[in-house]
Enzyme design. Structure first.
Site, PDB file in Angstrom:
ATOM      1  N   HIS A 137      16.051  -8.350  82.640  1.00 32.51           N
ATOM      2  CA  HIS A 137      15.874  -8.992  81.329  1.00 32.51           C
ATOM      3  C   HIS A 137      16.358  -8.158  80.162  1.00 32.51           C
ATOM      4  CE1 HIS A 137      13.276 -12.392  82.664  1.00 32.51           C
ATOM      5  NE2 HIS A 137      12.906 -11.535  83.609  1.00 32.51           N
TER       6      HIS A 137
ATOM      7  N   LYS B 209      10.546 -13.412  66.111  1.00 36.63           N
ATOM      8  CA  LYS B 209      10.766 -12.713  67.388  1.00 36.63           C
ATOM      9  C   LYS B 209      10.222 -11.304  67.186  1.00 36.63           C
ATOM     10  CE  LYS B 209      15.256 -13.663  66.810  1.00 36.63           C
ATOM     11  NZ  LYS B 209      15.739 -14.187  68.079  1.00 36.63           N
ATOM     12  N   ARG B 210      10.103 -10.526  68.264  1.00 31.74           N
ATOM     13  CA  ARG B 210       9.671  -9.149  68.086  1.00 31.74           C
ATOM     14  C   ARG B 210      10.586  -8.424  67.102  1.00 31.74           C
ATOM     15  NH1 ARG B 210       5.686  -7.200  71.706  1.00 31.74           N
ATOM     16  NH2 ARG B 210       5.949  -5.234  70.603  1.00 31.74           N
TER      17      ARG B 210
ATOM     18  N   LYS C 263      17.725  -6.717  67.119  1.00 34.30           N
ATOM     19  CA  LYS C 263      17.612  -8.128  66.691  1.00 34.30           C
ATOM     20  C   LYS C 263      18.013  -8.302  65.226  1.00 34.30           C
ATOM     21  CE  LYS C 263      13.864  -9.014  70.049  1.00 34.30           C
ATOM     22  NZ  LYS C 263      14.318 -10.111  70.926  1.00 34.30           N
TER      23      LYS C 263
ATOM     24  N   THR D 299      15.094 -17.074  73.955  1.00 38.22           N
ATOM     25  CA  THR D 299      14.553 -18.380  74.326  1.00 38.22           C
ATOM     26  C   THR D 299      14.061 -19.112  73.085  1.00 38.22           C
ATOM     27  OG1 THR D 299      12.511 -17.230  74.906  1.00 38.22           O
ATOM     28  CG2 THR D 299      13.938 -17.897  76.717  1.00 38.22           C
TER      29      THR D 299
ATOM     30  N   LYS E  25      14.199 -23.203  71.695  1.00 37.87           N
ATOM     31  CA  LYS E  25      13.096 -23.997  71.113  1.00 37.87           C
ATOM     32  C   LYS E  25      13.529 -24.589  69.784  1.00 37.87           C
ATOM     33  CE  LYS E  25      10.084 -20.833  73.477  1.00 37.87           C
ATOM     34  NZ  LYS E  25       9.389 -19.526  73.404  1.00 37.87           N
TER      35      LYS E  25
END
Ligand code: 26V
Length: 833
Positions: free
Chosen positions: A375, A566-567, A572, A674, A678
């Site tokens: 992952h 998100k984290r 990111k 993910t 959504k």
């Protein structure tokens, strides 16, 4: 129904009484029984936890009936089954989905209505089961929903942490962590199965002896054992009467624990020392680099692996005794990242030491049952454990890993004679002053399948991180693009949109998401567009109310809802988002307000408690937000919100309300994502890089319905070594002004130096995330998105087309692919079928 006896084990089955009716009358009767008689309460008030519990018990009774029938169907067939081993299952709330899948949401609402209660209020009483960090844990939860819906015999194995993911409180812009004592009011879904308790070994030493046949065997002795007690949670399929199981292990001390270490006078101390054993399942690790190598974490991993494998073998022995010849045909263990990878060696140990099987047969079984999912591509997230820690905690397991490695290294040197560099690269043991075990390599060597979680990610694994292994075993490597379950992420969390969709195309999409493609034909339909916008507006109003309740801030629904949740992690690039916010602020201040399309930027996510840079990013976002939100010039133009304590339930309110989904990681760093799926499913447009599953999202929806920006993986790699952010900043007036604002103290009047860390990170030539490199193309893509938003009809069309094209991002598709290529399971056949 007569009592049924079992030919394999010496047991008799209690017949279940007649099936419970699924009517409002019957549900109300059961609810009253649980509330009044079992919980002993009489006063009904909407916010009582007992009310919620009684509703769960009434629903659970109906699940338990189907659970038993599912189990019977599986036992009568003895078909192959999968154990999904994961340190994380981020389940969120369970009630709404259980009622949806059972098909009794309306009946339950009606039952509660009769006593003046609103089911929506009851839903709000449930705490999130936050047994995961983020994407990896939520993926496991979506997988369980899809497997039950596809009737696949997949059993989830995890840990029943006493404290789940910490709660985030924001104080003066800083993140504070608070413990999540989610079990405090009880978790009414679980059923404790003390009868399946297992003992787990730690410490001691490994010993050889000669058995009756004169064969040398190994024994792990003088251990300090810890008990693993399973708690089962029912996992219902969608309207199909299948109920699968999530089995969560909780640690307990054995009665003899440590008692001999104390003299008779220290009885009380000895009992108190039991805490050490029970600590194993006390708390979920919030992932951070700094947490790598923690001994308690290794204990958790081995505890899960050993308990779950012993449980599988216990079940096997019921039907097959000591005959393991068909074990590999009938079992498969899917490893969710390397976290449970020690299972490779543990299965070897159980087969050899406990069941007398020789190495070759045990290895054959292991290599034909284990499958590994990777992952992450971030090298710092790849797990390594000090050999010395294994020697102390798991000495027998270390022996086995060394033997696996010796045989593996021999295989490599046979294939590439004399290639010592390759052997050093591929060895399970990384040499150095502190030798380390490479868990990903153990997982690859011990598995028949290795998969990534998006097409690009799997390609990068084969060509980069695991290249040597892909050269050796190309057939092992495969891709399984992630998905999300549309039952939770559309049907349950966006009921208004779900109703609108079903009105037009029927409700077949709930179990076949590709049917959403029929919406494409309606994308230009003016009436449908009006209804579509209406739903989005209601969802924005709902989120606005939630944000006001959490933060006190009123946000305008008459603006683009631009969301990144998100984290918090440098890769990111929440910082890139922040730079854009400051850029808009700067433009409005300089009098360009008229040209700015009103925008509400929402950023949410938790930082690992030990990740200083991530925590600083949160603080900086909050400081910029305070300045923006209190500046009268920004009114009606720009707002910046930090959404506190973002979690699964938060996403259920956020994704239906979003207009624009921020998926802006540095190319090559986000394995899949993910959240991106959504948002798309709920009609948001994506602004994103060519990273992870964004690539597939863009292909599915078409480039014209996606706001692409940023360097590609190849361009990022080519730039390394010659990257000079300062030159990029100096060449771009907008960028220069943004950096000047950050450096001027404008956002940190009484907190001097606060912005220095992020300012330096952006200017750093060695910046791994190359934030500055993508600034200009990001700003341009944002401008294009804002312009597109003003063309209401066309935006609505693009929104509809995004939902219409999201069909392939269902975990139903993902699970079918796992099943076709890796698991090869037959669906459970219920008697009623
Ligand atoms: C690492 C550690 C290190 C030590 C303490 C606890 C801990 C927990 C988790 C991790 C690794 C997390 C890897 C991960 O979450 N990967 C995400 O997986 C998602 C599902 O496949 C994917 O969508 C995301 O892109 C990916 O970042």
């Amino acid at each position: 129904m007569p009592a049924r006896s079992d030919k394999h084990s010496n047991t008799t089955q209690l017949p279940l009484s007649k099936d419970l009716p699924m009517t409002a009358d019957a549900i109300l009767k059961d609810f009253s029984h649980y509330f009044g008689h079992m919980l002993g309460r009489r006063t009904i008030s909407a916010d009582s936890p007992f009310l919620y519990q009684a509703v769960v018990f009434a629903a659970r009774d109906r699940l338990v009936e189907r659970w038993g029938k599912t189990r019977d169907a599986m036992e009568s067939k003895d078909n192959r089954r999968v154990s999904y081993l994961s340190l994380e299952f981020l389940m969120g709330r369970l009630l709404r989905n259980a009622l949806l899948n059972l098909g009794i949401e309306d009946e339950t609402a009606e039952a509660l209505n009769r006593i003046g209660l609103d089911l929506e209020d009851v839903y709000e009483r449930e705490r999130d089961a936050g047994l995961g960090n983020g994407g990896l844990g939520r993926l496991a939860a979506c997988f369980l929903d899809s497997c039950a819906t596809l009737k696949l015999p997949v059993l989830g194995y995890g840990i029943r942490y006493h404290y789940g993911m910490f709660h985030q409180r924001i104080e003066n812009g800083h993140q504070l962590e608070e413990p999540d004592s989610w079990l405090r009011e009880g978790f009414p879904w679980e059923i404790e199965r003390i009868e399946f308790t297992q003992a787990i070994k730690f410490g001691g030493r490994s010993n050889t002896y000669t058995d009756k046949g004169g064969i040398t065997r190994y024994q792990w002795v003088d251990t300090q054992d810890v008990l693993a007690i399973p708690f089962d949670v029912p996992i219902p399929g969608y309207e199909n009467d299948v109920v699968n199981t999530l089995r969560l292990w909780s640690a307990a001390a054995t009665d003899g624990f440590d008692l001999d270490e104390f003299n008779a006078g220290s009885y009380v101390d000895a009992v108190a020392a039991k805490n050490a054993a029970e600590n194993i399942t006390m708390v979920l690790y919030p992932n951070a680099e700094t947490e790598n190598g923690q001994e308690l974490r290794l204990r958790q991993q081995y505890f899960l692996a050993s308990a779950s494998l012993q449980d599988t073998i216990r079940y096997w022995a019921l039907h097959h005794g000591d005959d393991f010849s068909e074990f590999a045909e009938k079992n498969c263990f899917q490893l969710n990242d390397t976290h449970p990878a020690v299972a490779v060696a543990e299965l070897m140990r159980l087969l050899m030491d406990e069941h007398g099987i020789d190495w070759d047969m045990a290895w054959d079984i292991t290599r034909n049952t284990m499958a590994y999912t990777n992952h992450t591509l971030l090298p710092e997230a790849l797990e390594k454990w000090p050999v010395s820690m294994f020697r102390r905690l798991l000495p027998r397991i270390l022996d086995i890993i060394y033997e696996i490695n010796a045989r593996f290294v021999a295989e490599v040197s046979q294939r590439w004679p004399g290639d010592n560099d390759r052997i050093r690269r591929m060895s399970l043991v990384e040499e150095g002053s502190e030798p380390m075990l490479r868990m990903a390599y153990l997982a690859i060597v011990g598995s028949f399948s290795v998969n990534g979680v998006a097409a690009l990610h799997s390609k990068l694994l084969r060509e980069g991180l695991f290249r040597d292994f892909a050269d050796l075993w190309p057939e092992k490597f495969n891709n399984k693009t992630n998905g999300v379950t549309q039952r939770r992420w559309l049907a349950a969390c966006n009921q208004e949109l779900a109703a609108l969709i079903s009105e037009k195309i029927g409700n077949g999409w709930i179990t076949d998401l590709t049917q959403l493609s029929q919406l494409a034909a309606l994308a230009d339909d003016a009436n449908f567009q009006v209804a579509w916008r209406e739903v989005k507006l209601h969802n924005k109003q709902r989120l606005a109310a939630n944000i006001e309740a959490k933060t006190g801030l009123k946000i305008s629904t008459d603006s683009i809802f631009d969301v990144q949740v998100k984290r918090i992690h440098e890769y990111k690039r929440q910082l890139l988002n922040l730079l854009h916010a400051v850029h808009l602020y700067d433009r409005i201040r300089r009098g360009e307000g008229e040209q700015i399309v009103p925008r509400t930027i929402v950023i949410g996510g938790k930082a690992a408690p030990g990740y200083a840079m991530a925590k600083n990013i949160i603080k900086c976002i909050n400081n910029v937000a305070r300045v923006i939100n209190s500046d009268p010039m920004m009114a009606g133009k720009l707002q910046l919100i930090f959404y506190p304590d973002y979690n699964v339930s938060g996403m259920e309110l956020i994704c239906p309300a979003a207009d624009l989904s921020e998926q802006i990681s540095t190319a090559g760093k986000e394995a899949s994502g993910t959240g991106n799926m959504k948002f798309m499913m709920n009609g948001a447009l994506t602004i994103g890089t060519l990273d992870g599953a964004n690539v597939e999202i863009r292909e599915a929806v078409g480039a014209e319905n996606f706001f692409l920006f940023g360097l590609t993986v190849e361009q990022i790699e080519a730039l390394r070594g010659q990257y000079d952010p300062q030159v990029i900043i100096d060449a771009d007036d907008d960028f220069k002004r943004v950096m000047d604002l950050l450096d001027s103290g404008h956002f940190n009047r009484f907190e001097s130096g606060l912005m220095d860390g992020i300012s330096q990170a952006i200017r750093e030539p060695a910046d791994l995330w190359m934030t500055a490199a993508d600034f200009r193309s990001f700003v341009d893509a944002q401008t294009a998105a804002a312009e597109a938003y003003t063309e209401t009809e066309n935006w609505t069309k693009m929104s509809i087309l995004n939902t219409a094209a999201s069909g392939q991002f269902s975990t139903d598709r993902t699970m079918r692919e796992y099943n076709d290529d890796i698991w090869r399971l037959l669906p459970i056949e219920l008697d009623s079928d």
